[in-house]
Scaffold this motif. Structure first.
Motif, PDB file in Angstrom:
ATOM      1  N   MET A   1       0.843  -1.180   0.000  1.00 36.88           N
ATOM      2  CA  MET A   1       0.000   0.000   0.000  1.00 36.88           C
ATOM      3  C   MET A   1       0.884   1.237   0.000  1.00 36.88           C
ATOM      4  SD  MET A   1      -3.215  -1.067   2.408  1.00 36.88           S
ATOM      5  CE  MET A   1      -3.814   0.558   2.433  1.00 36.88           C
ATOM      6  N   ASP A   2       0.278   2.324  -0.375  1.00 36.16           N
ATOM      7  CA  ASP A   2       1.007   3.568  -0.556  1.00 36.16           C
ATOM      8  C   ASP A   2       0.189   4.700   0.055  1.00 36.16           C
ATOM      9  OD1 ASP A   2       2.959   5.264  -1.490  1.00 36.16           O
ATOM     10  OD2 ASP A   2       2.248   5.254  -3.554  1.00 36.16           O
ATOM     11  N   ARG A   3       0.821   5.516   0.864  1.00 34.21           N
ATOM     12  CA  ARG A   3       0.121   6.667   1.416  1.00 34.21           C
ATOM     13  C   ARG A   3      -0.203   7.624   0.279  1.00 34.21           C
ATOM     14  NH1 ARG A   3       1.948  10.745   6.237  1.00 34.21           N
ATOM     15  NH2 ARG A   3       0.075  12.024   6.082  1.00 34.21           N
ATOM     16  N   TYR A   4      -1.426   8.125   0.238  1.00 30.57           N
ATOM     17  CA  TYR A   4      -1.891   8.938  -0.884  1.00 30.57           C
ATOM     18  C   TYR A   4      -1.063  10.205  -1.056  1.00 30.57           C
ATOM     19  CZ  TYR A   4      -4.998  11.440  -3.994  1.00 30.57           C
ATOM     20  OH  TYR A   4      -5.505  12.136  -5.059  1.00 30.57           O
ATOM     21  N   VAL A   5      -0.753  10.891   0.021  1.00 33.46           N
ATOM     22  CA  VAL A   5       0.048  12.118  -0.077  1.00 33.46           C
ATOM     23  C   VAL A   5       1.431  11.789  -0.621  1.00 33.46           C
ATOM     24  CG1 VAL A   5       1.098  13.994   1.232  1.00 33.46           C
ATOM     25  CG2 VAL A   5      -1.232  13.299   1.736  1.00 33.46           C
ATOM     26  N   HIS A   6       2.014  10.673  -0.179  1.00 35.03           N
ATOM     27  CA  HIS A   6       3.327  10.276  -0.680  1.00 35.03           C
ATOM     28  C   HIS A   6       3.261   9.905  -2.158  1.00 35.03           C
ATOM     29  CE1 HIS A   6       5.016   9.254   3.567  1.00 35.03           C
ATOM     30  NE2 HIS A   6       4.615  10.504   3.449  1.00 35.03           N
ATOM     31  N   HIS A   7       2.170   9.276  -2.575  1.00 39.33           N
ATOM     32  CA  HIS A   7       1.991   8.953  -3.990  1.00 39.33           C
ATOM     33  C   HIS A   7       1.981  10.230  -4.834  1.00 39.33           C
ATOM     34  CE1 HIS A   7       0.343   7.180  -7.628  1.00 39.33           C
ATOM     35  NE2 HIS A   7      -0.599   8.097  -7.583  1.00 39.33           N
ATOM     36  N   ARG A 145      -3.655   4.320  -0.632  1.00 41.17           N
ATOM     37  CA  ARG A 145      -4.037   3.726  -1.914  1.00 41.17           C
ATOM     38  C   ARG A 145      -3.610   2.265  -1.912  1.00 41.17           C
ATOM     39  NH1 ARG A 145      -1.316   4.737  -6.237  1.00 41.17           N
ATOM     40  NH2 ARG A 145      -3.036   4.660  -7.665  1.00 41.17           N
ATOM     41  N   GLY A 146      -4.314   1.434  -2.675  1.00 45.41           N
ATOM     42  CA  GLY A 146      -3.865   0.073  -2.911  1.00 45.41           C
ATOM     43  C   GLY A 146      -4.413  -0.985  -1.998  1.00 45.41           C
ATOM     44  N   HIS A 147      -5.473  -0.701  -1.239  1.00 43.54           N
ATOM     45  CA  HIS A 147      -6.023  -1.750  -0.376  1.00 43.54           C
ATOM     46  C   HIS A 147      -6.797  -2.782  -1.190  1.00 43.54           C
ATOM     47  CE1 HIS A 147      -9.614   0.752  -0.799  1.00 43.54           C
ATOM     48  NE2 HIS A 147     -10.303  -0.301  -0.445  1.00 43.54           N
ATOM     49  N   ASP A 148      -7.292  -2.394  -2.361  1.00 42.52           N
ATOM     50  CA  ASP A 148      -8.047  -3.280  -3.242  1.00 42.52           C
ATOM     51  C   ASP A 148      -7.177  -3.615  -4.452  1.00 42.52           C
ATOM     52  OD1 ASP A 148      -9.908  -4.634  -4.725  1.00 42.52           O
ATOM     53  OD2 ASP A 148     -11.366  -3.004  -4.819  1.00 42.52           O
ATOM     54  N   GLU A 149      -6.825  -4.887  -4.609  1.00 46.55           N
ATOM     55  CA  GLU A 149      -5.946  -5.296  -5.718  1.00 46.55           C
ATOM     56  C   GLU A 149      -6.594  -5.027  -7.078  1.00 46.55           C
ATOM     57  OE1 GLU A 149      -2.915  -7.153  -5.626  1.00 46.55           O
ATOM     58  OE2 GLU A 149      -2.736  -6.777  -3.491  1.00 46.55           O
ATOM     59  N   ASP A 150      -7.926  -5.161  -7.164  1.00 48.63           N
ATOM     60  CA  ASP A 150      -8.614  -4.967  -8.437  1.00 48.63           C
ATOM     61  C   ASP A 150      -8.805  -3.497  -8.790  1.00 48.63           C
ATOM     62  OD1 ASP A 150      -8.818  -7.705  -8.743  1.00 48.63           O
ATOM     63  OD2 ASP A 150     -10.718  -7.786  -7.638  1.00 48.63           O
ATOM     64  N   ALA A 151      -8.812  -2.629  -7.800  1.00 48.43           N
ATOM     65  CA  ALA A 151      -8.980  -1.187  -8.024  1.00 48.43           C
ATOM     66  C   ALA A 151      -7.984  -0.436  -7.132  1.00 48.43           C
ATOM     67  CB  ALA A 151     -10.419  -0.773  -7.722  1.00 48.43           C
ATOM     68  N   PRO A 152      -6.703  -0.383  -7.526  1.00 44.76           N
ATOM     69  CA  PRO A 152      -5.695   0.219  -6.651  1.00 44.76           C
ATOM     70  C   PRO A 152      -5.853   1.716  -6.444  1.00 44.76           C
ATOM     71  CG  PRO A 152      -4.733  -0.386  -8.752  1.00 44.76           C
ATOM     72  CD  PRO A 152      -6.134  -0.914  -8.747  1.00 44.76           C
ATOM     73  N   TRP A 153      -6.671   2.365  -7.232  1.00 43.41           N
ATOM     74  CA  TRP A 153      -6.884   3.806  -7.078  1.00 43.41           C
ATOM     75  C   TRP A 153      -7.868   4.128  -5.969  1.00 43.41           C
ATOM     76  CZ3 TRP A 153      -8.536   0.830 -11.117  1.00 43.41           C
ATOM     77  CH2 TRP A 153      -9.900   0.665 -11.227  1.00 43.41           C
ATOM     78  N   LYS A 154      -8.630   3.149  -5.509  1.00 44.23           N
ATOM     79  CA  LYS A 154      -9.588   3.396  -4.439  1.00 44.23           C
ATOM     80  C   LYS A 154      -8.865   3.662  -3.133  1.00 44.23           C
ATOM     81  CE  LYS A 154     -13.567   1.127  -6.333  1.00 44.23           C
ATOM     82  NZ  LYS A 154     -14.620   0.158  -6.119  1.00 44.23           N
ATOM     83  N   LEU A 155      -9.434   4.552  -2.358  1.00 43.77           N
ATOM     84  CA  LEU A 155      -8.774   5.012  -1.142  1.00 43.77           C
ATOM     85  C   LEU A 155      -9.321   4.317   0.099  1.00 43.77           C
ATOM     86  CD1 LEU A 155      -8.709   8.842  -1.867  1.00 43.77           C
ATOM     87  CD2 LEU A 155      -6.874   7.193  -2.163  1.00 43.77           C
ATOM     88  N   SER A 156      -8.451   4.207   1.089  1.00 43.01           N
ATOM     89  CA  SER A 156      -8.840   3.756   2.413  1.00 43.01           C
ATOM     90  C   SER A 156      -8.168   4.714   3.397  1.00 43.01           C
ATOM     91  CB  SER A 156      -8.385   2.314   2.649  1.00 43.01           C
ATOM     92  OG  SER A 156      -6.994   2.206   2.481  1.00 43.01           O
ATOM     93  N   TYR A 157      -8.553   4.615   4.655  1.00 40.55           N
ATOM     94  CA  TYR A 157      -7.932   5.489   5.641  1.00 40.55           C
ATOM     95  C   TYR A 157      -7.671   4.729   6.928  1.00 40.55           C
ATOM     96  CZ  TYR A 157     -12.489   6.008   7.929  1.00 40.55           C
ATOM     97  OH  TYR A 157     -13.673   5.769   8.563  1.00 40.55           O
TER      98      TYR A 157
END
Length: 169
Positions: A1-7, A145-157
């Motif tokens: 997974m990747d932190r959104y701000v870092h991405h 980002r990246g919690h869902d393998e099929d939709a890596p653009w979806k966000l989680s927190y």
């Protein structure tokens, strides 16, 4: 997974490097991309367009607003252990190649000012990183980002760091 701000910041660093390489190569082959007067107008237009784009991203409008995506993020129990570090991986080499090659080819073959186009991406991604960091600070959450393998653009927190109380002495 990747932190959104870092991405977003990784994308800013990559676009900045692509801008530097494209301008250097184009200047070496064709000369300066534009005159000082043309550069001033170009920068004014790019900055103005980016400000409007970032302000639209700060809204909840359906196709342009980023805030709706942040609020629709899926909760996580804790911060992920296997997060990609911005310090260890500051550049996205695939994105760098995808930005530099066409930019340099078009700048040399067509018009030299095209070498300056990665500047828009630098400013746009900087604005998105700022929006995400501001949202995280206001809501006390960290976007991933990246919690869902099929939709890596979806966000989680995940829950953010505990806020410190300030006291007057």
């Amino acid at each position: 997974m990747d932190r959104y701000v870092h991405h977003e910041l990784r994308s800013v660093y990559t676009a900045s490097a692509a801008l530097a390489v494209a301008v250097a190569v184009t200047t070496g082959v064709r000369g300066t991309p534009m005159t000082a007067f043309g550069l001033g107008r170009f920068l004014l237009c790019v900055v103005g367009f980016t400000v409007v784009y970032t302000l639209l991203g700060a809204t909840r409008l359906k196709w342009v607003g980023e805030i709706r995506d942040y609020e629709a993020a899926v909760p996580l129990e804790a911060a992920p252990e296997n997060a990609v570090s911005l310090r260890r991986h500051p550049l996205n080499w695939w994105l760098f190649t995808a930005m530099v090659v066409p930019t340099v080819v078009f700048a040399i073959a067509w018009e030299p000012w095209i070498a300056l186009l990665p500047l828009w991406w630098v400013l746009a991604w900087s604005g998105q990183a700022w929006l995400a960091a501001d949202w995280e600070r206001r809501h006390g959450r960290i976007l991933w980002r990246g919690h869902d393998e099929d939709a890596p653009w979806k966000l989680s927190y995940s829950p953010g760091p505990a806020r410190r109380e300030t006291t007057s002495a």
